[in-house]
Every structure is written in structure tokens, then in C-alpha cells.
Design an enzyme around this catalytic site. Structure first.
Site, mmCIF file in Angstrom:
data_model
loop_
_atom_site.group_PDB
_atom_site.id
_atom_site.type_symbol
_atom_site.label_atom_id
_atom_site.label_comp_id
_atom_site.label_asym_id
_atom_site.label_seq_id
_atom_site.Cartn_x
_atom_site.Cartn_y
_atom_site.Cartn_z
ATOM 1 N N ASP A 14 1.194 -1.186 -0.196
ATOM 2 C CA ASP A 14 -0.228 0.288 -0.032
ATOM 3 C C ASP A 14 0.951 1.112 -0.053
ATOM 4 O O ASP A 14 0.637 2.338 0.120
ATOM 5 C CB ASP A 14 -1.080 0.039 1.257
ATOM 6 C CG ASP A 14 -2.013 -0.981 1.260
ATOM 7 O OD1 ASP A 14 -2.800 -1.607 0.401
ATOM 8 O OD2 ASP A 14 -1.992 -1.782 2.247
ATOM 9 N N GLU A 174 -11.580 0.521 -3.535
ATOM 10 C CA GLU A 174 -10.773 1.441 -2.118
ATOM 11 C C GLU A 174 -9.413 2.037 -2.718
ATOM 12 O O GLU A 174 -9.259 2.551 -4.143
ATOM 13 C CB GLU A 174 -9.762 0.091 -1.034
ATOM 14 C CG GLU A 174 -9.227 -0.393 -2.209
ATOM 15 C CD GLU A 174 -9.164 -2.424 -1.030
ATOM 16 O OE1 GLU A 174 -10.428 -2.738 -0.536
ATOM 17 O OE2 GLU A 174 -7.978 -3.381 -1.890
HETATM 18 C C1 6LW Z 1 -5.575 -1.878 2.011
HETATM 19 C C2 6LW Z 1 -6.280 -2.349 0.460
HETATM 20 C C3 6LW Z 1 -5.735 -3.023 0.194
HETATM 21 O O1 6LW Z 1 -6.112 -1.133 3.190
HETATM 22 O O2 6LW Z 1 -5.037 -4.143 1.353
HETATM 23 O O3 6LW Z 1 -4.537 -3.511 -1.826
HETATM 24 C C4 6LW Z 1 -5.748 -3.168 2.130
HETATM 25 N N1 6LW Z 1 -5.577 -3.044 -1.441
HETATM 26 O O4 6LW Z 1 -6.798 -0.754 0.208
HETATM 27 C C5 6LW Z 1 -5.082 -3.780 3.532
HETATM 28 O O5 6LW Z 1 -3.920 -3.983 2.811
#
Ligand code: 6LW
Length: 487
Positions: A14, A174
Site C-alpha cells: 500500500d 478502495e
Molecule cells: C488495504 C487495501 C488493500 O487497506 O489491502 O491492496 C488492504 N489494497 O487498500 C490492506 O493492505
């Protein structure tokens, strides 16, 4: 110059990046590990050196006895008005908060909480306003990328939280980041989940509140159709313009252990991908929207990777991490050694065993270390979580000291081998490649184990393999002569 991906190897997922005072800075997730949020610096986006952590005090983040892969989720790092801001989520307590500092090499503030839910918070400083974004539900229950304006001094919400974008249709929308570029607002996010279907998508608008127009070529970056390529899971990234005016995405991805073995045990790593804007202000990334292993970059003169890690060339407060809420008195730091005081907490507990680790930075390494214990058990663990870890150790039994190799996989605990020793000292070697680890004690091979059982596909969760020194059982164990040499 041509550089090779990943630009940061090992479990540093991330990534979020900003430019400040002539340098680039990067932050990554840390979950149940403490200190939280590793920080890196770079002069050229290719060579990254770890400089410390943002969450260095237990009062900043509650990690006590939390589940593995709980705790600190994806951070965003921003620099505005001479100050760094680091915003993240404690996914165990479901709190979004930020910390700030004027000196990224020093301490960060106490947390300032923001009353908006979801994960993957981000900040945009724009024209006297500060916008706070996350994924989640808005005040009317609409799910998507949610935004409010905040007072950056107090974290107080100044507006309702409103859903501003619902993504391009993939699951797990996300990782939102908003950028203002040439008077347009670009909203970049991840979709597909942080696995093989992961991708980066974006939309843009004339207004920070939308409506947003989707990029017609979404996903702008993904390796989801690139099997059986070694680099997979590309997604969750941050956009940055370099000192030469070129644009890039720093994103996460992972490397499979083999072309035909869809397992990854090193965790999610950091990849650097070139970005091109067209004359209409839309951007593309990588090779037809995929991430490859090699790219050209200007302004970088060479890629110098650190290949050897020792007690002497690492710093205890910069390179090493603990589990959850460590007990400071159980670690006695030397210049070329460390003494660990073992407690009753074991590696199998979702607690804080006496344990200190470096992340496994690449597939192939040769490790050597010497451990001397006065009782209990002490050794080295290749650790994914409390259920999956391989331990080579010296321990005291009724019959004296013995060397032991214990493989823990999904609740199965198997002692592969034992060898009686004349005393509490043991020379440990571990030899690693893509497929397995070979464990040697005082020159005798104790056994071997597959890397795939430490992979995210087997273990689940969001973390990668770390190399931990540990002690259990009321003992004092001295570790010395550590060398981890990557190929
Ligand atoms: C993070 C989310 C994700 O919060 O995995 O790869 C989660 N994306 O955005 C945990 O790393």
C-alpha cells in the site's frame, strides 16, 4: 537508465508517496507490527532507504493482542505548508486518524481522529481547503469513495461525508487518492481486491465534489490478464510527478514463486510504473496498462540494492520491528549483538512474544547467526503469522540442550528434526530460494520446508514473511554474528 521492479522488495504494501524538500518520501502499511508505518526516502524514485516509522509510541496506535492482519492499514503520506501528514486506519479499532510532523526524521504527533468510516483514508490540500477521502459509506448510506472537508488542525468534519464516486464496477473499491492537476481533479482508486484481480482505475472532474467522468480505458493499470507472468496483483497506488516533470505510479504488486506456482510469500512489494498524459489530459500507465519488470527513467544513475543485512549495518529503531505491543525491557541492544529475554508468550500467540524482525527482502538468501541461551528456547523464525512459521532454535530439555527445527502450518506442528548439543550455543544457517528453505544447525542439515506454505494464498491475510529472532521461556538469549546475504 533502466531500473528493475520491484523498487522496494519484501512486505511493504500500500505505498503512498510525496515530494518534499527535494526528496521523495514513501509510507507503507504495517498491520500488527510495531513501530507502525515504515517510512522511506529516495532521490530518484528507484533507490529507497528506510528512515524510520511514523507510529513509534504505543499511545499512537492500539495494537495490543490484535489479530494478525488487523491494525494499521494503508496510509497516505502528504506534505503541505512545511509539514508532513500521515493518515491511516486502525482496522482493529475502526478508527481513521492522522499524525503530523515538521521533521520526518523525528517524532510524529499524537493521533488526530476523523469521524468518517471506511479504510484507506487520503488527504487533498486544495486552495485553503483540506478534503478527507476514504472508502466506505457516506452519511446517507451510499457505498463508494466518500469525502468530507475537515479542519486540519483538529480533524473536525466541516461537511457531511458524501459519496463522490462508485468506481468502474470492480469489487472492493478502495485506496482513493485525489489530485489537482491543471485545474482538474483526478480521483484514482483500486478495485478488484488485493489479489490476482487487483487493478487501478480513475475518473476526473472539474469539481472536487464531482460529478466524475470515468476514464474510458479503465482499468488504467492491472496485471489481472497477465498470467503466467511472475508479477501479479498490481494495484493500490499513488501518482507522483518527478523532478524532471515525468509522471509515475508507485503501486503494490507481488511476485509469484514460480511461473506455474501461484503462491507469494514475500508479501506485497512496491513497483514503479511510468505514466503518460495525452493532449486531452487523460493518462495511461505501463505497457498497455500492465506492469513489467523493467522500465526507463531519467534522473537516476544506478539501482543500488542493499544486499547484506547485519547487526552492524542496520539500526534497531529504523530497520527492525516487533509484534504488537512489545515489552521494552525484554530487549537489550548491543552494537553487534542483542540479548532477548524470553517470556511465556510464544510465537503461536496473538500477543507480543519476545521477537524482533527484518522483512525477508528477496527470494534467495544465505543467513548465518549464532545464538546462546541459558534455558528455554531461542532461535530464528521465518514468520508469516502465529499459525504459519518455521522455527530453528536451541532449547533446553531435561536431557540438556538440543537443536530443533519446527514447522508450523495451519495448526499442524511438526518437529522435523532434533540434535543434542553440548551446551546452549548454536550456529544457525538458513539457505533460501524461490521454492524452499534449508535449515542447518552447527553444520548439520536439520531439514527443509516449502516457501509456499508461508504464502498469502495458504495463510490468508495481508502480510508477508519476516525473519524474526525470538526467545521463549524465562531465558536470556544472546544473538550475534548475524548476516543475511541476498543473491
Ligand atoms: C488495504 C487495501 C488493500 O487497506 O489491502 O491492496 C488492504 N489494497 O487498500 C490492506 O493492505
Amino acid at each position: 537508465m533502466q531500473y528493475c521492479n520491484p523498487v522496494i522488495k519484501g512486505f511493504f504494501p500500500d505505498p503512498s508517496v510525496c515530494f518534499a524538500n527535494g526528496k521523495y518520501y514513501l509510507a507503507a502499511s504495517s498491520f500488527q507490527y510495531f513501530p507502525g508505518v515504515p517510512l522511506f526516502e529516495s532521490d530518484d524514485l528507484v533507490n529507497w532507504t528506510q528512515i524510520g516509522y511514523a507510529l513509534t509510541r504505543p499511545e499512537q496506535v492500539m495494537l495490543d493482542k490484535i489479530e494478525s492482519s488487523g491494525g494499521v492499514f494503508a496510509p497516505t503520506l502528504r506534505f503541505f505548508g512545511g509539514r508532513f501528514y500521515l493518515v491511516t486506519t486502525n482496522n482493529t479499532t475502526h478508527q481513521n486518524f492522522y499524525v503530523r510532523t515538521d521533521d520526518i526524521y523525528g517524532e510524529w504527533s499524537d493521533p488526530i481522529y476523523v469521524d468518517q468510516g471506511g479504510i484507506d483514508p487520503s488527504l487533498l490540500f486544495d486552495n485553503g481547503h483540506v478534503y478527507f477521502l476514504s472508502n466506505g459509506e457516506d452519511s446517507s448510506g451510499v457505498h463508494g469513495i466518500t469525502q468530507c472537508e475537515i479542519d486540519i488542525l483538529t480533524g473536525r468534519r466541516l461537511t457531511e461525508s458524501r459519496c463522490i464516486w462508485r468506481g468502474s464496477g470492480g469489487r472492493f473499491l478502495e485506496s482513493p487518492h485525489m489530485y489537482r492537476i491543471n485545474d482538474r481533479y483526478y480521483l484514482m482508486a483500486a478495485e478488484g481486491g488485493t489479489e490476482y484481480g487487483h487493478m487501478i482505475t480513475y475518473a476526473r472532474s472539474e469539481s472536487v465534489w464531482g460529478p466524475f467522468e470515468d476514464y474510458s480505458g479503465n482499468p488504467v493499470l492491472t496485471n489481472r490478464n497477465k498470467a503466467p507472468y511472475m508479477i501479479q496483483g498490481i494495484g493500490h497506488g499513488d501518482l507522483i510527478q518527478d523532478k524532471n516533470g515525468d509522471w509515475h505510479i508507485l503501486c503494490l504488486g507481488f511476485r509469484q514463486i514460480h511461473q506455474w506456482m501461484t503462491y507469494h510469500h514475500l508479501g506485497r512489494e512496491v513497483f514503479l510504473v511510468p505514466v503518460q498524459f495525452d493532449s486531452d489530459g487523460w493518462f495511461t500507465a505501463g505497457n498497455d496498462g500492465t506492469c513489467e519488470g523493467y522500465y526507463e527513467i531519467t534522473g537516476c544513475t544506478g539501482q543500488n540494492e542493499k544486499k547484506i543485512y547485519t547487526f552492524e549495518n542496520t539500526l534497531w529503531n529504523v530497520d527492525w520491528q516487533y509484534l504488537r505491543k512489545p515489552v521494552p525491557g525484554n530487549y537489550i541492544f548491543g552494537k553487534d549483538s542483542i540479548v532477548l529475554k524470553g517470556t511465556d508468550v510464544t510465537l503461536d500467540d496473538t500477543d507480543s512474544p519476545t521477537f524482533i524482525c527484518l522483512h525477508q527482502r528477496d527470494f534467495c538468501f544465505e543467513l548465518k547467526a549464532r545464538v546462546l541461551t541459558d534455558g528455554g528456547e531461542a532461535g530464528i523464525t521465518l514468520y508469516h503469522d502465529e499459525n504459519e512459521h518455521y522455527d530453528i532454535a536451541v532449547r533446553k530439555t531435561e536431557n540438556g540442550f538440543e537443536a530443533v527445527l519446527r514447522l508450523n502450518i495451519g495448526g499442524i506442528k511438526h518437529e522435523q528434526a532434533k540434535a543434542y548439543l553440548g551446551g546452549g550455543a548454536l550456529n544457525i544457517s538458513i539457505s533460501a530460494d524461490h521454492m524452499g528453505y534449508v535449515f542447518t544447525a552447527n553444520g548439520f542439515m536439520l531439514g527443509s520446508a516449502y516457501t509456499k506454505y508461508l504464502s498469502s494464498e495458504v495463510c490468508g491475510g495481508f502480510t508477508g514473511t519476516v525473519i524474526g529472532l525470538y526467545a521463549v521461556g524465562g531465558n536470556n538469549a544472546e544473538f550475534s554474528e548475524l548476516e543475511i546475504k541476498y543473491e
